[in-house]
Motif scaffolding. Structure first.
Motif, PDB file in Angstrom:
ATOM      1  N   ALA A   1      50.597  64.197  41.702  1.00 12.35           N
ATOM      2  CA  ALA A   1      51.948  64.691  41.422  1.00 12.35           C
ATOM      3  C   ALA A   1      51.987  65.157  39.968  1.00 12.35           C
ATOM      4  CB  ALA A   1      52.975  63.581  41.645  1.00 12.35           C
ATOM      5  N   TRP A   2      52.701  66.281  39.732  1.00 13.98           N
ATOM      6  CA  TRP A   2      52.764  66.799  38.360  1.00 13.98           C
ATOM      7  C   TRP A   2      54.023  67.622  38.166  1.00 13.98           C
ATOM      8  CZ3 TRP A   2      51.821  72.269  37.758  1.00 13.98           C
ATOM      9  CH2 TRP A   2      51.307  72.906  38.891  1.00 13.98           C
ATOM     10  N   ASP A   3      54.388  67.756  36.892  1.00 12.60           N
ATOM     11  CA  ASP A   3      55.576  68.513  36.533  1.00 12.60           C
ATOM     12  C   ASP A   3      55.208  69.990  36.409  1.00 12.60           C
ATOM     13  OD1 ASP A   3      58.467  68.417  35.349  1.00 12.60           O
ATOM     14  OD2 ASP A   3      57.289  69.666  33.976  1.00 12.60           O
ATOM     15  N   LYS A   4      55.842  70.819  37.205  1.00 13.95           N
ATOM     16  CA  LYS A   4      55.471  72.229  37.268  1.00 13.95           C
ATOM     17  C   LYS A   4      55.825  72.975  35.988  1.00 13.95           C
ATOM     18  CE  LYS A   4      55.892  76.126  40.482  1.00 13.95           C
ATOM     19  NZ  LYS A   4      56.620  76.620  41.677  1.00 13.95           N
ATOM     20  N   ALA A   5      56.825  72.506  35.266  1.00 18.05           N
ATOM     21  CA  ALA A   5      57.235  73.187  34.035  1.00 18.05           C
ATOM     22  C   ALA A   5      56.269  72.905  32.893  1.00 18.05           C
ATOM     23  CB  ALA A   5      58.652  72.773  33.648  1.00 18.05           C
ATOM     24  N   SER A   6      55.908  71.645  32.713  1.00 22.02           N
ATOM     25  CA  SER A   6      55.074  71.264  31.576  1.00 22.02           C
ATOM     26  C   SER A   6      53.601  71.110  31.923  1.00 22.02           C
ATOM     27  CB  SER A   6      55.576  69.942  30.989  1.00 22.02           C
ATOM     28  OG  SER A   6      55.377  68.881  31.920  1.00 22.02           O
ATOM     29  N   GLY A   7      53.294  70.929  33.214  1.00 22.92           N
ATOM     30  CA  GLY A   7      51.928  70.635  33.619  1.00 22.92           C
ATOM     31  C   GLY A   7      51.541  69.182  33.448  1.00 22.92           C
ATOM     32  N   ARG A   8      52.480  68.338  33.056  1.00 22.60           N
ATOM     33  CA  ARG A   8      52.189  66.927  32.793  1.00 22.60           C
ATOM     34  C   ARG A   8      51.975  66.174  34.102  1.00 22.60           C
ATOM     35  NH1 ARG A   8      55.514  62.383  32.402  1.00 22.60           N
ATOM     36  NH2 ARG A   8      57.335  63.720  32.735  1.00 22.60           N
ATOM     37  N   PRO A   9      50.900  65.398  34.232  1.00 24.41           N
ATOM     38  CA  PRO A   9      50.697  64.593  35.442  1.00 24.41           C
ATOM     39  C   PRO A   9      51.790  63.534  35.586  1.00 24.41           C
ATOM     40  CG  PRO A   9      48.671  64.732  34.170  1.00 24.41           C
ATOM     41  CD  PRO A   9      49.766  65.266  33.302  1.00 24.41           C
ATOM     42  N   LEU A  10      52.230  63.314  36.810  1.00 29.21           N
ATOM     43  CA  LEU A  10      53.225  62.286  37.113  1.00 29.21           C
ATOM     44  C   LEU A  10      52.624  61.148  37.926  1.00 29.21           C
ATOM     45  CD1 LEU A  10      56.205  64.645  38.008  1.00 29.21           C
ATOM     46  CD2 LEU A  10      55.802  63.456  35.838  1.00 29.21           C
ATOM     47  N   SER A  11      51.337  61.249  38.205  1.00 29.40           N
ATOM     48  CA  SER A  11      50.642  60.191  38.944  1.00 29.40           C
ATOM     49  C   SER A  11      49.172  60.246  38.582  1.00 29.40           C
ATOM     50  CB  SER A  11      50.806  60.389  40.462  1.00 29.40           C
ATOM     51  OG  SER A  11      49.966  61.441  40.925  1.00 29.40           O
ATOM     52  N   ARG A  12      48.447  59.251  39.008  1.00 37.59           N
ATOM     53  CA  ARG A  12      46.996  59.318  38.985  1.00 37.59           C
ATOM     54  C   ARG A  12      46.555  60.319  40.052  1.00 37.59           C
ATOM     55  NH1 ARG A  12      43.653  56.547  35.494  1.00 37.59           N
ATOM     56  NH2 ARG A  12      42.389  55.629  37.160  1.00 37.59           N
ATOM     57  N   ALA A  13      45.331  60.803  39.944  1.00 37.43           N
ATOM     58  CA  ALA A  13      44.762  61.622  41.012  1.00 37.43           C
ATOM     59  C   ALA A  13      44.284  60.692  42.125  1.00 37.43           C
ATOM     60  CB  ALA A  13      43.604  62.450  40.479  1.00 37.43           C
ATOM     61  N   ILE A  14      44.759  60.943  43.325  1.00 35.57           N
ATOM     62  CA  ILE A  14      44.373  60.142  44.497  1.00 35.57           C
ATOM     63  C   ILE A  14      43.164  60.822  45.130  1.00 35.57           C
ATOM     64  CG2 ILE A  14      45.163  59.099  46.641  1.00 35.57           C
ATOM     65  CD1 ILE A  14      46.663  58.212  44.082  1.00 35.57           C
ATOM     66  N   VAL A  15      42.002  60.180  45.012  1.00 39.02           N
ATOM     67  CA  VAL A  15      40.730  60.794  45.358  1.00 39.02           C
ATOM     68  C   VAL A  15      40.540  60.833  46.871  1.00 39.02           C
ATOM     69  CG1 VAL A  15      38.215  60.596  45.016  1.00 39.02           C
ATOM     70  CG2 VAL A  15      39.784  60.041  43.153  1.00 39.02           C
ATOM     71  N   TRP A  16      39.737  61.781  47.338  1.00 39.40           N
ATOM     72  CA  TRP A  16      39.531  61.983  48.777  1.00 39.40           C
ATOM     73  C   TRP A  16      39.057  60.723  49.485  1.00 39.40           C
ATOM     74  CZ3 TRP A  16      34.468  61.285  50.415  1.00 39.40           C
ATOM     75  CH2 TRP A  16      33.473  61.406  49.449  1.00 39.40           C
ATOM     76  N   GLN A  17      38.399  59.803  48.778  1.00 37.16           N
ATOM     77  CA  GLN A  17      37.923  58.565  49.398  1.00 37.16           C
ATOM     78  C   GLN A  17      39.031  57.532  49.604  1.00 37.16           C
ATOM     79  OE1 GLN A  17      35.265  58.247  46.093  1.00 37.16           O
ATOM     80  NE2 GLN A  17      33.474  58.202  47.414  1.00 37.16           N
ATOM     81  N   ASP A  18      40.201  57.761  49.016  1.00 31.19           N
ATOM     82  CA  ASP A  18      41.303  56.800  49.067  1.00 31.19           C
ATOM     83  C   ASP A  18      41.776  56.598  50.510  1.00 31.19           C
ATOM     84  OD1 ASP A  18      43.576  55.766  46.813  1.00 31.19           O
ATOM     85  OD2 ASP A  18      44.292  55.961  48.871  1.00 31.19           O
ATOM     86  N   ARG A  19      42.024  55.333  50.889  1.00 31.93           N
ATOM     87  CA  ARG A  19      42.409  55.005  52.275  1.00 31.93           C
ATOM     88  C   ARG A  19      43.809  54.374  52.359  1.00 31.93           C
ATOM     89  NH1 ARG A  19      39.353  58.034  52.814  1.00 31.93           N
ATOM     90  NH2 ARG A  19      37.337  58.115  53.843  1.00 31.93           N
ATOM     91  N   ARG A  20      44.575  54.433  51.288  1.00 31.34           N
ATOM     92  CA  ARG A  20      45.872  53.754  51.301  1.00 31.34           C
ATOM     93  C   ARG A  20      46.906  54.448  52.191  1.00 31.34           C
ATOM     94  NH1 ARG A  20      46.647  52.995  44.914  1.00 31.34           N
ATOM     95  NH2 ARG A  20      45.560  55.017  45.008  1.00 31.34           N
ATOM     96  N   SER A  21      46.612  55.653  52.651  1.00 34.63           N
ATOM     97  CA  SER A  21      47.553  56.343  53.541  1.00 34.63           C
ATOM     98  C   SER A  21      47.251  56.099  55.017  1.00 34.63           C
ATOM     99  CB  SER A  21      47.553  57.848  53.250  1.00 34.63           C
ATOM    100  OG  SER A  21      46.261  58.398  53.413  1.00 34.63           O
ATOM    101  N   VAL A  22      46.434  55.087  55.307  1.00 30.63           N
ATOM    102  CA  VAL A  22      46.167  54.737  56.714  1.00 30.63           C
ATOM    103  C   VAL A  22      47.477  54.483  57.464  1.00 30.63           C
ATOM    104  CG1 VAL A  22      45.260  52.918  58.206  1.00 30.63           C
ATOM    105  CG2 VAL A  22      43.820  53.877  56.417  1.00 30.63           C
TER     106      VAL A  22
END
Length: 473
Positions: free
Chosen positions: A86-107
């Motif tokens: 997640a990121w702010d479109k105006a400033s480009g500032r990240p609003l979250s960590r990057a959730i990597v393709w290996q992440d399984r928390r969305s099971v």
């Protein structure tokens, strides 16, 4: 024309300055860190990803200048595919960590949508699995932030470079939000995941100028080639005919086969995706994933089996075979054709005589057997077996792996001269985007032919299949 090709990967960002004859004029690699989060979580720091892109690009250009190669005419970017933030479109500032393709928390997201799985697969070509971007995007919205936009990392990196708010068709096809036949965002899929299609980036061709950047040297450079990493490698290998296949062995192993201009649907458990879109014309591919490949070598190093990943062949070469030890590379779950995110890795057949060499060989054979399973699924979908497999990636430096792969497939394995096929592929796409010929560029350095009898190969695959069945049960 010299192209600065950047491959932002899971464990490192690589940058190559690629000359007009596909020669590498300068190269740099900057490691990036992924961290475990909450058991099934795998995250990265977005700012580290960004700084690695800048640093790798600058170092590659510096290496080229030191060798007397000065000009750079365009920039190309390849990305991880299913990693989101997640990121702010105006400033480009990240609003979250990057959730990597290996992440399984969305099971849990996938389980909640299980009654729509068949419909979503028909629309997008992808099975409902936390590997893909859309479940992660929903998870971020529900658990981290309701602010900003959520996209794959390529869109954010392009924004930071100064380019447009875009993604390419191949990356978009890895989200589970793209209508595969039309190659545009699907309202049906977006509704299922609770994502507003209006907030998503424009879907662009893989070759074409999508903006300019002044990050590398201050002079405006066109950003002219963009693609997801595995499809960029497929293009680099010249896999443009139906049935042409490649496998990249990096953090994971990824087998892709080109299928032509009609969007396929797999009946054998593979994913169907856009291979590339050029001048509005879409080509497609089928693909399968082994989530644990290079990461298994890091694990072997951490537990003391290998002194370092580069010592794989030295350790595996101390024994003639695995001594009956079998490894199922499910340390991060199983992808195609099983789609079992909860699966755990298995090391079976240990005895008092088992040595480190046997374990190292078992890991290599487990990776090769997993790719052989994917090749079987390709044959089931296309009606014909593979006749050869082109390969690239860091693990292809291992002759033990190449021989095991050729033996278990029963076909020649053609290893690329450089492990950096992804960067070469996106550089070729950037040439097309600048109006030049973007010819495939991954030259074959080594051809490894099977030496194992088909009966012995079948016995080893059968042993792997039994272990796999145990893992799945």
């Amino acid at each position: 024309m010299n192209i600065l090709a950047i491959d932002q990967g899971t464990s490192a960002t690589k940058a190559l300055l690629v000359g007009p004859g596909n020669e590498i004029l300068g190269r740099a690699e900057v490691p990036v860190t992924t961290t475990a989060a909450g058991g099934d979580g795998v995250e990265a720091d977005p700012e580290e990803l960004w700084s690695s892109v800048v640093s790798a690009g600058e170092r590659a250009l510096a290496a080229a200048r030191a060798a007397g190669h000065v000009p750079v005419h365009a920039v190309a970017l390849a990305n991880q595919g299913e990693t989101v933030l997640a990121w702010d479109k105006a400033s480009g500032r990240p609003l979250s960590r990057a959730i990597v393709w290996q992440d399984r928390r969305s099971v849990g997201i996938c389980e909640r949508l299980s009654d729509q799985a068949d419909d979503l697969r028909q629309v997008t070509g992808l099975p409902l699995d936390p590997y893909f971007a859309a479940p992660k995007m929903t998870w971020l919205r529900e658990n981290v932030t309701d602010l900003g936009v959520i996209t794959t990392t390529d869109t954010w990196l392009l924004h930071r470079l100064g380019a447009q708010y875009v993604t390419d068709a191949s990356t978009a096809s890895r989200t589970m939000l793209l209508d595969l036949d039309a190659a545009r965002w699907s309202e049906r899929a977006c509704d299922a995941f609770g994502i507003d299609a209006a907030t998503l980036p424009r879907v662009a061709d893989c070759a074409g100028v999508v903006g300019e950047t002044t990050v590398f040297g201050g002079r405006p450079l066109p950003v002219a080639g963009i693609a997801v990493d595995q499809q960029a490698a497929l293009y680099a290998h010249g896999c443009v005919r139906t049935g042409d296949a490649k496998c990249t062995y990096g953090t994971g192993a990824f087998l892709l086969v080109t299928t032509g201009e009609k969007a396929p649907r797999s009946t054998a458990g593979l994913s169907a995706s856009v291979a590339w879109r050029l001048a509005g014309k879409t080509a497609y591919c089928l693909d399968g994933q082994v989530y644990t490949a290079g990461s298994a070598l890091r694990w072997l190093t951490e537990i003391g089996v290998l002194p370092a990943p580069a010592d794989l062949d030295a350790v595996a070469g101390t024994v003639p075979d695995s001594g009956g030890v079998t490894f199922v590379p499910a340390l991060a779950g199983l992808g195609a054709p099983h789609w079992a995110p909860h699966a755990k890795g298995q090391l079976a057949g240990l005895t008092m005589a088992t040595a480190k060499g046997h374990i190292a060989r078992a890991v290599v054979e487990g990776i090769a057997a997993s790719v052989a399973v994917l090749a079987g699924a390709v044959a089931a979908d296309l009606g014909d077996p593979l006749t050869a497999l082109r390969v690239d990636g860091g693990l292809t430096r291992s002759r033990v792996l190449l021989q095991a792969q050729a033996d278990l497939l029963g076909v020649p394995v053609l290893a690329s001269r450089t492990p950096d096929a992804t960067a070469l592929g996106v550089a070729a796409l950037a040439r097309l985007g600048q109006g030049e010929t973007g010819s495939p560029s991954a030259e074959v350095e080594l051809t490894v032919r099977p030496v194992m009898s088909r009966d012995e190969a079948a016995e080893r695959l059968s042993r792997y299949s039994h272990a796999l069945t145990s893992t799945l049960s």
